[in-house]
Motif scaffolding. Structure first.
Motif, mmCIF file in Angstrom:
data_model
loop_
_atom_site.group_PDB
_atom_site.id
_atom_site.type_symbol
_atom_site.label_atom_id
_atom_site.label_comp_id
_atom_site.label_asym_id
_atom_site.label_seq_id
_atom_site.Cartn_x
_atom_site.Cartn_y
_atom_site.Cartn_z
ATOM 1 N N GLU A 62 0.858 -1.295 0.241
ATOM 2 C CA GLU A 62 0.031 0.006 -0.022
ATOM 3 C C GLU A 62 0.805 1.316 -0.107
ATOM 4 O OE1 GLU A 62 -4.043 0.892 2.410
ATOM 5 O OE2 GLU A 62 -2.127 1.492 3.732
ATOM 6 N N LEU A 63 0.773 2.007 -1.141
ATOM 7 C CA LEU A 63 1.492 3.065 -1.133
ATOM 8 C C LEU A 63 0.969 4.555 -0.405
ATOM 9 C CD1 LEU A 63 2.761 3.412 -4.929
ATOM 10 C CD2 LEU A 63 4.197 2.754 -2.865
ATOM 11 N N THR A 64 1.403 5.082 0.564
ATOM 12 C CA THR A 64 0.841 5.954 1.335
ATOM 13 C C THR A 64 1.749 7.204 1.165
ATOM 14 O OG1 THR A 64 2.468 5.146 3.209
ATOM 15 C CG2 THR A 64 0.317 4.418 3.452
ATOM 16 N N SER A 65 1.330 8.178 1.777
ATOM 17 C CA SER A 65 2.074 9.552 1.438
ATOM 18 C C SER A 65 3.466 9.686 1.861
ATOM 19 C CB SER A 65 1.422 10.897 2.234
ATOM 20 O OG SER A 65 1.854 11.767 2.146
ATOM 21 N N PRO A 66 4.464 10.018 1.055
ATOM 22 C CA PRO A 66 5.832 10.013 1.584
ATOM 23 C C PRO A 66 5.997 10.685 2.956
ATOM 24 C CG PRO A 66 5.717 10.675 -0.630
ATOM 25 C CD PRO A 66 4.161 10.429 -0.198
ATOM 26 N N PRO A 117 -1.691 7.743 -2.637
ATOM 27 C CA PRO A 117 -2.559 7.343 -3.589
ATOM 28 C C PRO A 117 -3.217 5.849 -3.448
ATOM 29 C CG PRO A 117 -0.060 6.899 -4.082
ATOM 30 C CD PRO A 117 -0.286 7.687 -3.051
ATOM 31 N N ASP A 118 -2.857 5.078 -2.800
ATOM 32 C CA ASP A 118 -3.603 3.846 -2.544
ATOM 33 C C ASP A 118 -4.758 4.233 -1.316
ATOM 34 O OD1 ASP A 118 -2.208 2.593 -4.464
ATOM 35 O OD2 ASP A 118 -0.923 1.505 -3.077
ATOM 36 N N ASN A 119 -4.612 5.022 -0.683
ATOM 37 C CA ASN A 119 -5.775 5.266 0.432
ATOM 38 C C ASN A 119 -6.964 5.930 -0.328
ATOM 39 O OD1 ASN A 119 -2.897 6.564 2.348
ATOM 40 N ND2 ASN A 119 -4.110 4.852 2.774
ATOM 41 N N GLY A 120 -6.953 6.541 -1.419
ATOM 42 C CA GLY A 120 -8.163 7.056 -2.344
ATOM 43 C C GLY A 120 -8.674 8.481 -1.648
ATOM 44 N N ILE A 121 -9.644 8.935 -2.260
ATOM 45 C CA ILE A 121 -10.294 9.832 -1.742
ATOM 46 C C ILE A 121 -11.752 9.952 -1.659
ATOM 47 C CG2 ILE A 121 -11.063 12.598 -3.039
ATOM 48 C CD1 ILE A 121 -8.732 12.066 -5.048
ATOM 49 N N ASP A 172 -14.009 29.746 4.169
ATOM 50 C CA ASP A 172 -12.635 30.009 3.917
ATOM 51 C C ASP A 172 -11.882 28.767 2.901
ATOM 52 O OD1 ASP A 172 -10.134 31.156 5.160
ATOM 53 O OD2 ASP A 172 -9.700 29.103 5.568
ATOM 54 N N ARG A 173 -10.803 29.150 2.164
ATOM 55 C CA ARG A 173 -10.265 28.111 1.297
ATOM 56 C C ARG A 173 -9.572 27.311 2.228
ATOM 57 N NH1 ARG A 173 -8.395 31.570 -1.554
ATOM 58 N NH2 ARG A 173 -9.312 31.292 -3.600
ATOM 59 N N SER A 174 -8.932 27.420 3.395
ATOM 60 C CA SER A 174 -8.267 26.294 4.129
ATOM 61 C C SER A 174 -9.312 25.190 4.523
ATOM 62 C CB SER A 174 -7.448 26.730 5.152
ATOM 63 O OG SER A 174 -6.450 27.590 4.683
ATOM 64 N N ASN A 175 -10.559 25.683 4.985
ATOM 65 C CA ASN A 175 -11.719 24.743 5.303
ATOM 66 C C ASN A 175 -12.135 23.929 4.113
ATOM 67 O OD1 ASN A 175 -15.162 25.598 6.607
ATOM 68 N ND2 ASN A 175 -13.822 23.651 6.000
ATOM 69 N N ARG A 176 -12.330 24.626 3.072
ATOM 70 C CA ARG A 176 -12.695 23.634 1.931
ATOM 71 C C ARG A 176 -11.871 22.598 1.222
ATOM 72 N NH1 ARG A 176 -13.161 26.154 -2.217
ATOM 73 N NH2 ARG A 176 -12.332 28.318 -1.945
ATOM 74 N N LYS A 177 -10.650 22.931 1.629
ATOM 75 C CA LYS A 177 -9.453 21.985 1.028
ATOM 76 C C LYS A 177 -8.940 21.159 2.173
ATOM 77 C CE LYS A 177 -8.214 25.301 -2.849
ATOM 78 N NZ LYS A 177 -7.795 24.483 -3.890
ATOM 79 N N SER A 178 -9.500 20.770 3.346
ATOM 80 C CA SER A 178 -8.814 20.367 4.488
ATOM 81 C C SER A 178 -9.711 19.439 4.965
ATOM 82 C CB SER A 178 -8.526 21.314 5.757
ATOM 83 O OG SER A 178 -7.537 22.141 5.383
ATOM 84 N N TYR A 179 -10.651 18.743 4.169
ATOM 85 C CA TYR A 179 -11.240 17.576 4.641
ATOM 86 C C TYR A 179 -10.226 16.375 4.479
ATOM 87 C CZ TYR A 179 -15.927 20.171 4.581
ATOM 88 O OH TYR A 179 -16.622 21.046 5.081
ATOM 89 N N ASP A 180 -10.698 15.288 5.355
ATOM 90 C CA ASP A 180 -9.931 14.013 5.080
ATOM 91 C C ASP A 180 -9.774 13.638 3.815
ATOM 92 O OD1 ASP A 180 -9.856 13.930 8.069
ATOM 93 O OD2 ASP A 180 -11.065 12.345 8.404
ATOM 94 N N THR A 181 -8.609 13.145 3.287
ATOM 95 C CA THR A 181 -8.193 12.706 2.034
ATOM 96 C C THR A 181 -8.159 13.538 0.904
ATOM 97 O OG1 THR A 181 -10.334 11.988 1.136
ATOM 98 C CG2 THR A 181 -9.423 10.355 2.593
ATOM 99 N N PHE A 182 -8.251 14.933 1.286
ATOM 100 C CA PHE A 182 -8.254 16.124 0.376
ATOM 101 C C PHE A 182 -6.725 16.455 -0.126
ATOM 102 C CE2 PHE A 182 -12.545 18.290 0.016
ATOM 103 C CZ PHE A 182 -13.224 17.054 -0.113
ATOM 104 N N THR A 183 -5.702 15.808 0.385
ATOM 105 C CA THR A 183 -4.487 16.297 -0.163
ATOM 106 C C THR A 183 -3.793 14.783 -0.265
ATOM 107 O OG1 THR A 183 -4.298 17.942 1.427
ATOM 108 C CG2 THR A 183 -2.191 17.365 0.551
ATOM 109 N N VAL A 184 -3.785 14.286 -1.629
ATOM 110 C CA VAL A 184 -3.238 13.244 -2.031
ATOM 111 C C VAL A 184 -1.749 13.381 -2.431
ATOM 112 C CG1 VAL A 184 -3.351 11.335 -3.221
ATOM 113 C CG2 VAL A 184 -5.598 12.359 -2.883
#
Length: 292
Positions: A62-66, A117-121, A172-184
């Protein structure tokens, strides 16, 4: 070298053909939940293992975030001219007129939103538009503050692909882009010495096999070094911090069952699956209680 983090916080090298992983955790005696940061900060040299036969097939791990929980994820807004035009013409993307990093600065994404990448969105709301954004990102090599753009390049450890998943709306931009899995982030971090010119890399995103984003990093308004310089003004950038550089035009909405294929030359490619939760934004709104 191209470093990957996989399975239970193991650190490895991705083989040249992208099919195998050479384990470094046991060979180097790494013992951390953040083995890449441990490697960067320590007196290690993985180059002697670069030609070793792989220990694992990529398909078997499983490839996780570096970096699983960077101290900061710093993001540049509207950093490609064609995306600026796209955003201004589409009020679902932004309700504001054009602005740059020098107008409003960068924004932060929650470290808890980071996945591999293997965790998905996972889409949190079925009734809100959520878009994909492919970006070139990089990992800081050491702690810097008030660094010049000319010197900034010397403090970048390596480059990676980042998908900045973005819920649209007025929050707020940080709010909208900080949900779980939103940074792959992934599939690897390619060391800076392996990249000929970070400002001349072709990147592409396909959604369900259809090309949506295709751009060269040379079209950035502010370069990687410019962003480091700005972000380090008065605030310390630390080893393992992730900085991402904005997306080009072609963003589009995601839906349950979608598949994203993202690629940046000299770095690699990753395939990410999208799933949706059975949740509705209207039902998730906090009701006023009349109390403070």
């Amino acid at each position: 070298m191209r470093f990957v983090r996989y399975d239970d916080s193991q650190l490895g090298l991705l083989t040249d053909d992208d099919t195998g992983i050479i384990d470094l955790t046991d060979r180097l005696g790494l013992d951390s939940e953040e083995p890449l940061v441990e490697y960067i900060e320590g007196d290690y040299d993985a180059s002697e293992y670069a030609d070793t036969d792989p220990d694992h097939d990529v398909d078997d791990v499983e490839l996780t975030s570096p970096v699983s929980r960077p101290g900061k994820v710093i993001a540049a807004p509207l950093n490609y001219e064609n995306h600026i035009e796209e955003a201004i013409s589409d009020r679902d993307i932004t309700t504001e007129e054009w602005f740059s990093i020098k107008d409003k600065g960068y924004f932060l994404k929650a470290p808890s939103s980071v996945v591999g990448p293997d965790n998905g969105i996972e889409l949190p709301f079925v009734d809100r538009r959520t878009d994909h954004e492919i970006e070139l990102a990089f990992v800081m090599e050491d702690d810097v503050k008030d660094v010049s753009a000319e010197e900034a390049w010397d403090h970048i450890f390596g480059y990676t692909i980042l998908l900045d998943i973005s819920l649209r709306g007025d929050q707020d931009r940080s709010n909208r882009k900080s949900y779980d899995t939103f940074t792959v982030i992934g599939p690897c971090v390619t060391t800076a010495d392996e990249i000929d010119d970070p400002q001349d890399l072709q990147m592409e995103l396909q959604l369900n096999g259809e090309r949506r984003q295709y751009e060269n990093t040379g079209d950035m308004v502010y370069t990687c070094a410019d962003i480091v310089q700005y972000a380090s003004l008065g605030g310390t950038l630390e080893t393992g911090d992730v900085i991402t550089t904005g997306t080009p035009e072609g963003v589009s909405e995601l839906a349950d069952g979608d598949t994203i294929e993202a690629e940046i030359e000299q770095i690699g490619s990753m395939t990410v699956d999208v799933t949706g939760r059975d949740a509705h934004y209207a039902e998730a709104n906090v009701q006023k209680s009349g109390q403070r």
